[in-house]
Design a protein around this motif. Structure first.
Motif, PDB file in Angstrom:
ATOM      1  N   ARG A  24       0.840  -1.210   0.000  1.00  0.00           N
ATOM      2  CA  ARG A  24       0.000   0.000   0.000  1.00  0.00           C
ATOM      3  C   ARG A  24       0.877   1.264   0.000  1.00  0.00           C
ATOM      4  NH1 ARG A  24      -2.679  -0.674   4.940  1.00  0.00           N
ATOM      5  NH2 ARG A  24      -1.473   0.900   6.064  1.00  0.00           N
ATOM      6  N   ILE A  26       4.159   1.537  -0.843  1.00  0.00           N
ATOM      7  CA  ILE A  26       4.999   1.646  -2.051  1.00  0.00           C
ATOM      8  C   ILE A  26       4.171   2.179  -3.220  1.00  0.00           C
ATOM      9  CG2 ILE A  26       6.359   0.336  -3.741  1.00  0.00           C
ATOM     10  CD1 ILE A  26       6.992  -1.616  -1.306  1.00  0.00           C
ATOM     11  N   ARG A  27       2.954   1.672  -3.351  1.00  0.00           N
ATOM     12  CA  ARG A  27       2.102   2.091  -4.475  1.00  0.00           C
ATOM     13  C   ARG A  27       1.565   3.504  -4.298  1.00  0.00           C
ATOM     14  NH1 ARG A  27      -1.086  -3.579  -5.627  1.00  0.00           N
ATOM     15  NH2 ARG A  27       0.732  -4.608  -6.541  1.00  0.00           N
ATOM     16  N   SER A  28       1.509   3.994  -3.046  1.00  0.00           N
ATOM     17  CA  SER A  28       0.916   5.319  -2.791  1.00  0.00           C
ATOM     18  C   SER A  28       1.757   6.439  -3.393  1.00  0.00           C
ATOM     19  CB  SER A  28       0.780   5.560  -1.286  1.00  0.00           C
ATOM     20  OG  SER A  28       2.043   5.884  -0.715  1.00  0.00           O
ATOM     21  N   GLY A  29       3.079   6.208  -3.527  1.00  0.00           N
ATOM     22  CA  GLY A  29       3.944   7.254  -4.072  1.00  0.00           C
ATOM     23  C   GLY A  29       4.276   8.345  -3.073  1.00  0.00           C
ATOM     24  N   TRP A  30       3.965   8.158  -1.785  1.00  0.00           N
ATOM     25  CA  TRP A  30       4.255   9.166  -0.741  1.00  0.00           C
ATOM     26  C   TRP A  30       4.977   8.443   0.393  1.00  0.00           C
ATOM     27  CZ3 TRP A  30       2.831  14.453  -0.910  1.00  0.00           C
ATOM     28  CH2 TRP A  30       3.178  15.163   0.239  1.00  0.00           C
ATOM     29  N   TYR A  31       6.227   8.841   0.686  1.00  0.00           N
ATOM     30  CA  TYR A  31       7.065   7.986   1.537  1.00  0.00           C
ATOM     31  C   TYR A  31       7.544   8.578   2.863  1.00  0.00           C
ATOM     32  CZ  TYR A  31       7.010   5.540  -2.915  1.00  0.00           C
ATOM     33  OH  TYR A  31       6.585   4.923  -4.061  1.00  0.00           O
ATOM     34  N   GLU A 232       6.945   6.564   6.169  1.00  0.00           N
ATOM     35  CA  GLU A 232       5.597   6.025   5.939  1.00  0.00           C
ATOM     36  C   GLU A 232       5.557   4.502   6.006  1.00  0.00           C
ATOM     37  OE1 GLU A 232       3.449   8.780   6.307  1.00  0.00           O
ATOM     38  OE2 GLU A 232       2.357   7.968   4.588  1.00  0.00           O
TER      39      GLU A 232
END
Ligand SMILES: *Cc1c(COP(=O)(O)O)cnc(C)c1O
Length: 364
Positions: A24, A26-31, A232
């Motif tokens: 979830r 990694i795919r969100s693009g916000w780290y 995150e």
């Protein structure tokens, strides 16, 4: 072989949930500093019963930043347990203060409140307690002493997630509670992570700045801060494990009960008291022939640990910084043995450890 702890085994029951959380993020693009961190801060703050929770990079930073944020006069004396893990002492030094060692009670491995008056100096401004091995310190006595003398109070809760005194959780007694989520801790991440709990609005705001270059608003720097952010990915994994923390604690407490009942009488076991809710980060026994007992256990397929082999005042790093004699700390470091007690161990494992210990021929 019974390992002291296998982290893969300890996390095995949550593997599917952990993997889903990681995907979830990694795919969100916000780290870094996003929804997962905010959600974990809210959830962990609620769990502990603190108004604020601030995620940071690790337990050492939680301590350093909390002590810094108190804004004590540089070079203040801070009372700290002589037998703590060295991180607590390093944090005091990093924040620009002098650690003053206070001995523990051998029965609990925790700071002895009766020794606080004798440790006070003109420059003492704070107490930094460590809840050793998952057992809460006598915060009734220590908090009362701090209040009476106008001292700030910091709790090192790196080993005490969920530990309670009279139903009140560690991390809620002082100005700030400092947590580590190092993988082996009772609430462990899959890497480094930490957090600070506090009820103080101003302190929380300062800490939110300090962990992120002194900035809450992008490119606006209010304090000379550092980079000590919780990321995150770790926050998302910790959210999964927080949901299982009470069950993991219950499991450890059940394993401790087996030790309490089935270890031979000649082993000195941890003290149990009704008003102390122990979370058994470590099940530490004591024995005068610790090294022989440890070798015997290893020869019979049981791995153990020692917490810790060298007390802080004997460490090379502390030469010229810490002085004095600490016989209780020495005694602990010479006699303590930590038995396996992790989420990955079964009741049968613990019974086996008890049986092996019962076969040890002591000479003392
Ligand atoms: C683990 C630990 C720390 C340090 O935590 P890190 O996350 O490794 O920096 C501090 N104090 C105590 C008592 C600890 O056990």
């Amino acid at each position: 072989m019974i390992e002291y702890e296998s982290l893969g085994q300890s996390n095995a029951a949550f593997m599917t949930e952990l993997e889903a959380a990681a995907v979830r993020v990694i795919r969100s693009g916000w780290y870094v500093l996003g929804k997962e961190v905010s959600a974990f801060e809210a959830e962990f703050g609620t769990y502990i019963g603190a108004k604020h929770c601030i995620g940071v990079a690790n337990g050492l930073d939680a301590l350093i930043l909390s002590i810094e944020a108190l804004d004590l006069p540089k070079g203040s004396d801070i009372l700290v347990a002589a037998n703590t893990y060295i991180a607590t002492i390093l944090a005091i030094l990093r924040a620009g203060h002098q650690p003053v060692l206070v001995e523990a009670e051998l029965a609990t491995f925790n700071m002895d409140p009766a020794l606080l008056p004798g440790a006070m100096t003109k420059k003492t401004r704070a107490i930094c307690v460590t809840h050793m091995f998952g057992k809460i310190c006598r915060m009734d006595a220590i908090a009362a002493f701090a209040k009476e003398h106008g001292l700030k109070l910091i709790e090192d809760c790196a080993q005490s997630h969920g530990a309670k005194l009279n139903g009140k959780m560690s991390g809620t007694f002082g100005n700030a509670g400092c947590f580590s989520f190092y993988p082996t801790k009772n609430l462990g991440a899959v890497g480094d992570a930490g957090a600070i709990t506090t009820d103080d609005d101003a302190l929380a705001d300062r800490l939110r700045h300090l962990r992120n270059y002194g900035s809450k608003q992008k490119y606006v720097n209010k304090y000379p801060g550092v980079n000590s952010r919780l990321d995150e990915l770790q926050a998302a994994l910790l959210r999964v494990k927080l949901q299982h923390l009470d069950a993991m604690t219950a499991h450890k407490r059940a394993l401790a009960d087996i030790y309490d009942q089935h270890l031979p009488d000649w082993v000195i076991k941890p003290r149990r008291r009704e008003d102390e809710f122990d979370v058994f980060h470590i099940y530490g026994i004591r024995h005068p022939e610790r090294d022989a007992l440890r070798q015997y256990l290893l020869d019979n397929g049981v791995k153990t640990e020692v917490h810790y082999p060298i007390p802080p005042h004997r460490q090379e790093a502390m030469a010229g910084i810490l002085s004095g004699n600490y016989p209780i700390a020495e005694e602990q470091h010479a006699t303590e043995l930590s038995l396996p007690i992790s989420n990955g161990h079964t009741a049968d494992d613990i019974q086996r450890v008890c049986d092996v210990i019962s076969g040890f021929t002591k000479t003392k």
